[in-house]
Design an enzyme around this catalytic site. Structure first.
Site, PDB file in Angstrom:
ATOM      1  N   GLY A 276       3.663  43.964 -17.066  1.00 44.22           N
ATOM      2  CA  GLY A 276       4.630  44.002 -16.126  1.00 44.22           C
ATOM      3  C   GLY A 276       4.650  42.897 -15.076  1.00 44.22           C
ATOM      4  N   ARG A 313       3.329  46.418  -0.545  1.00 46.44           N
ATOM      5  CA  ARG A 313       1.754  46.101  -1.148  1.00 46.44           C
ATOM      6  C   ARG A 313       0.874  45.339  -0.034  1.00 46.44           C
ATOM      7  NH1 ARG A 313       1.190  42.195  -4.065  1.00 46.44           N
ATOM      8  NH2 ARG A 313      -0.272  43.308  -5.587  1.00 46.44           N
ATOM      9  N   TYR A 317      -2.391  47.545  -0.195  1.00 47.93           N
ATOM     10  CA  TYR A 317      -3.608  46.785  -0.969  1.00 47.93           C
ATOM     11  C   TYR A 317      -3.915  45.610  -0.032  1.00 47.93           C
ATOM     12  CZ  TYR A 317      -0.932  48.928  -4.992  1.00 47.93           C
ATOM     13  OH  TYR A 317      -0.492  49.834  -5.705  1.00 47.93           O
ATOM     14  N   CYS A 343       7.081  52.337  12.650  1.00 47.99           N
ATOM     15  CA  CYS A 343       6.307  52.695  13.428  1.00 47.99           C
ATOM     16  C   CYS A 343       4.841  52.925  13.029  1.00 47.99           C
ATOM     17  CB  CYS A 343       6.824  53.916  14.408  1.00 47.99           C
ATOM     18  SG  CYS A 343       8.583  53.575  14.813  1.00 47.99           S
ATOM     19  N   GLU A 344       4.136  51.914  12.525  1.00 46.46           N
ATOM     20  CA  GLU A 344       2.723  51.917  11.943  1.00 46.46           C
ATOM     21  C   GLU A 344       2.367  50.595  12.354  1.00 46.46           C
ATOM     22  OE1 GLU A 344       1.442  54.009   8.953  1.00 46.46           O
ATOM     23  OE2 GLU A 344       3.316  55.259   8.597  1.00 46.46           O
ATOM     24  N   TYR A 371       6.432  45.532  -8.293  1.00 41.68           N
ATOM     25  CA  TYR A 371       5.979  46.277  -7.444  1.00 41.68           C
ATOM     26  C   TYR A 371       6.365  46.288  -6.014  1.00 41.68           C
ATOM     27  CZ  TYR A 371       2.954  46.901 -11.548  1.00 41.68           C
ATOM     28  OH  TYR A 371       2.457  46.966 -12.857  1.00 41.68           O
TER      29      TYR A 371
HETATM   30  N1  LLP Z   1       0.339  49.488 -18.778  1.00 39.11           N
HETATM   31  C1  LLP Z   1      -0.324  50.598 -18.075  1.00 39.11           C
HETATM   32  C2  LLP Z   1      -0.593  51.902 -18.921  1.00 39.11           C
HETATM   33  C3  LLP Z   1      -0.423  50.456 -16.693  1.00 39.11           C
HETATM   34  O1  LLP Z   1      -0.651  51.484 -15.976  1.00 39.11           O
HETATM   35  C4  LLP Z   1       0.185  49.319 -16.103  1.00 39.11           C
HETATM   36  C5  LLP Z   1       0.099  49.100 -14.431  1.00 39.11           C
HETATM   37  C6  LLP Z   1       0.676  48.220 -17.013  1.00 39.11           C
HETATM   38  C7  LLP Z   1       0.630  48.359 -18.122  1.00 39.11           C
HETATM   39  C8  LLP Z   1       1.227  47.105 -16.242  1.00 39.11           C
HETATM   40  O2  LLP Z   1       0.375  46.279 -15.704  1.00 39.11           O
HETATM   41  P1  LLP Z   1       0.580  44.817 -15.174  1.00 39.11           P
HETATM   42  O3  LLP Z   1       0.678  44.029 -16.292  1.00 39.11           O
HETATM   43  O4  LLP Z   1       1.829  44.752 -14.362  1.00 39.11           O
HETATM   44  O5  LLP Z   1      -0.646  44.320 -14.167  1.00 39.11           O
HETATM   45  N2  LLP Z   1       1.334  48.715  -7.734  1.00 39.11           N
HETATM   46  C9  LLP Z   1       0.181  47.725  -7.966  1.00 39.11           C
HETATM   47  C10 LLP Z   1       0.051  47.625  -9.389  1.00 39.11           C
HETATM   48  C11 LLP Z   1      -0.332  48.823 -10.393  1.00 39.11           C
HETATM   49  C12 LLP Z   1      -0.452  48.806 -11.600  1.00 39.11           C
HETATM   50  C13 LLP Z   1      -0.224  50.050 -12.414  1.00 39.11           C
HETATM   51  N3  LLP Z   1      -0.212  50.126 -13.735  1.00 39.11           N
HETATM   52  C14 LLP Z   1       0.415  46.494  -7.263  1.00 39.11           C
HETATM   53  O6  LLP Z   1       1.545  46.347  -6.599  1.00 39.11           O
HETATM   54  O7  LLP Z   1      -0.178  45.410  -7.427  1.00 39.11           O
END
Ligand code: LLP
Length: 415
Positions: A276, A313, A317, A343-344, A371
């Site tokens: 992703g 983000r 995080y 307002c936070e 994201y």
């Molecule tokens: N496959 C599954 C089953 C997943 O749950 C995820 C991400 C991916 C693939 C893709 O992962 P990536 O290649 O993007 O690392 N919101 C968070 C990240 C949450 C990821 C959730 N799952 C952020 O902004 O860092």
């Protein structure tokens, strides 16, 4: 920064377009993506894995804009989805159902039905009750559901605890020690067809070793299954490869692929990966404008028109995003907390950033393609940002800015 976002005559550009021109045309805040950067990242993946049969399933949750999905669909990508909504987006964007894998711990019957109707490649099943439900839904439709079990390898991804998924204490996948028995159960169910094994241990990994440790555990289980007569067609090793936001040094796509391919040597199964962030993260920025410069008692604030509802983000995080002036100035540098209008106190985009800026200047929040928009909300009744894609010197508005009346169109007063 990468070659797709660069300064020319002190003006920050995306490909051949000045970000200031985009801000003038479409307003701020807005997300801006580079088609060339998206294409480049995808092609690096395809190139790195070309020595074996593979499918790159873009994790839609990272950025689900139809134009982005369409760019990847045209390049031949598959998709990793986690909801019926994402499934419909992929189809609307021209993605092929036969290249979709469906992950997630809470699939509803309606979502299963939709996925069975269109004929997806595989359900990544995450629990025993989900197996039973999927079998029943498939039976009621006279269909056979292709499945993998998502195995939790109990490997530490060494990333932020909120985005670590492959540990025993996480809600994801089936326990490693129970996987063999569950595979046998699945193989005996009338309307399931066991086709693969799946694993995803977390996100923003900056080291290859947890990927390898997970792959090795998965492969040991594949061998156990084979000894019990269950032969798999594909292995899905998930996503998770990190990007550089600040000073991180994640493995390159090529090195990551080399490590995975090494672990898979001698195996004939088709490989699926679910990247992703690494495909979109550094292909997008969030463009914002400084509304006010405010000197507090202890700190200086640059109050911008983007906020935690646009980019969650940092608040969620404590994530770091580089912030660059769209126009470089020679004026003195001061240190600012870059904050939004919400307002936070958690509504910050970046803290203690040294910048030479004036009120009204525009800033680019870097590495915001993953994201960012997909996690945005309407908190404080803020319409969501516009999204723009640049392709060379061409500019496309790929999502219009929301307006306020859209935000409460579905709400009703009491009778
Ligand atoms: N496959 C599954 C089953 C997943 O749950 C995820 C991400 C991916 C693939 C893709 O992962 P990536 O290649 O993007 O690392 N919101 C968070 C990240 C949450 C990821 C959730 N799952 C952020 O902004 O860092």
């Amino acid at each position: 920064m990468n070659e797709y976002f660069h300064y020319s005559h002190n003006q920050l550009h995306v490909e051949q377009v000045a970000l200031d021109d985009i801000a003038q045309q479409f307003g701020t805040p807005c997300y801006v993506y580079s088609r060339a950067a998206l294409t480049d990242a995808y092609q690096q993946f395809a190139q790195a894995f070309k020595s074996r049969e593979h499918l790159i399933c873009f994790a839609v949750k990272a950025n689900s804009n139809l134009a982005i999905l369409n760019v990847f669909a045209r390049l031949g990508a598959g998709f990793d989805i986690v909801s019926g909504g994402e499934l419909q987006r992929v189809l609307a964007a021209g993605g092929a159902a036969q290249k979709i894998v469906f992950s997630g711990v809470g699939k509803s019957e309606a979502e299963m039905r939709l996925a069975l109707e269109v004929g997806i490649l595989c359900f990544n099943v995450e629990s025993e009750p989900e197996l039973a439900r999927l079998n029943a839904v498939a039976k009621s439709m006279g269909k056979i559901a292709p499945i993998s079990l998502r195995v939790n390898p109990n490997v530490d991804a060494k990333t932020h605890p909120y985005i670590s998924t492959g540990l025993k204490q996480n809600k994801f996948g089936v326990a490693y020690t129970e996987a063999l028995a569950l595979y046998q159960e699945a193989a005996a169910m009338s309307h399931l067809r066991v086709t693969g094994m799946d694993c995803h241990i977390g996100s923003q990994l900056t080291d290859s070793s947890p990927f390898i440790a997970a792959a090795e555990k998965v492969l040991a289980l594949v061998d156990q299954l084979a000894a019990h007569g269950i032969v798999l067609e594909h292995l899905d090793l998930g996503g998770g490869l990190g990007i550089r936001y600040d000073a991180e040094t994640p493995p390159s796509i090529a090195h990551y692929a080399e490590a995975l391919l090494g672990a898979l040597q001698g195996r004939t199964q088709k490989l699926i990966v679910e990247p992703g962030r690494v495909l979109v993260g550094n292909a997008g920025v969030l463009l914002t404008r400084i509304e006010y410069l405010k000197n507090g008692e202890e700190k200086n604030f640059a109050i911008v028109d983007a906020a935690m509802n646009d980019l969650m983000r940092p608040a969620l995080y404590d994530a770091y995003h580089a912030i660059l002036p769209v126009q470089k100035r020679d004026t003195p540098v001061h240190t600012f907390d870059v904050v939004g209008p919400i307002c936070e106190t958690g509504d910050f985009i970046g803290r203690a950033r040294a910048m030479a800026v004036e009120q009204g200047d525009r800033l680019a929040v870097m590495s915001a393609g993953a994201y960012g928009m997909s996690m945005s909300s309407n908190y404080n009744t803020r319409p969501r940002a516009a999204e723009i894609m640049v392709d060379g010197s061409a500019i496309f508005e790929v999502r219009a800015r929301e307006n306020v009346s859209q935000l409460f169109a579905a709400e009703k007063l009491l009778a």
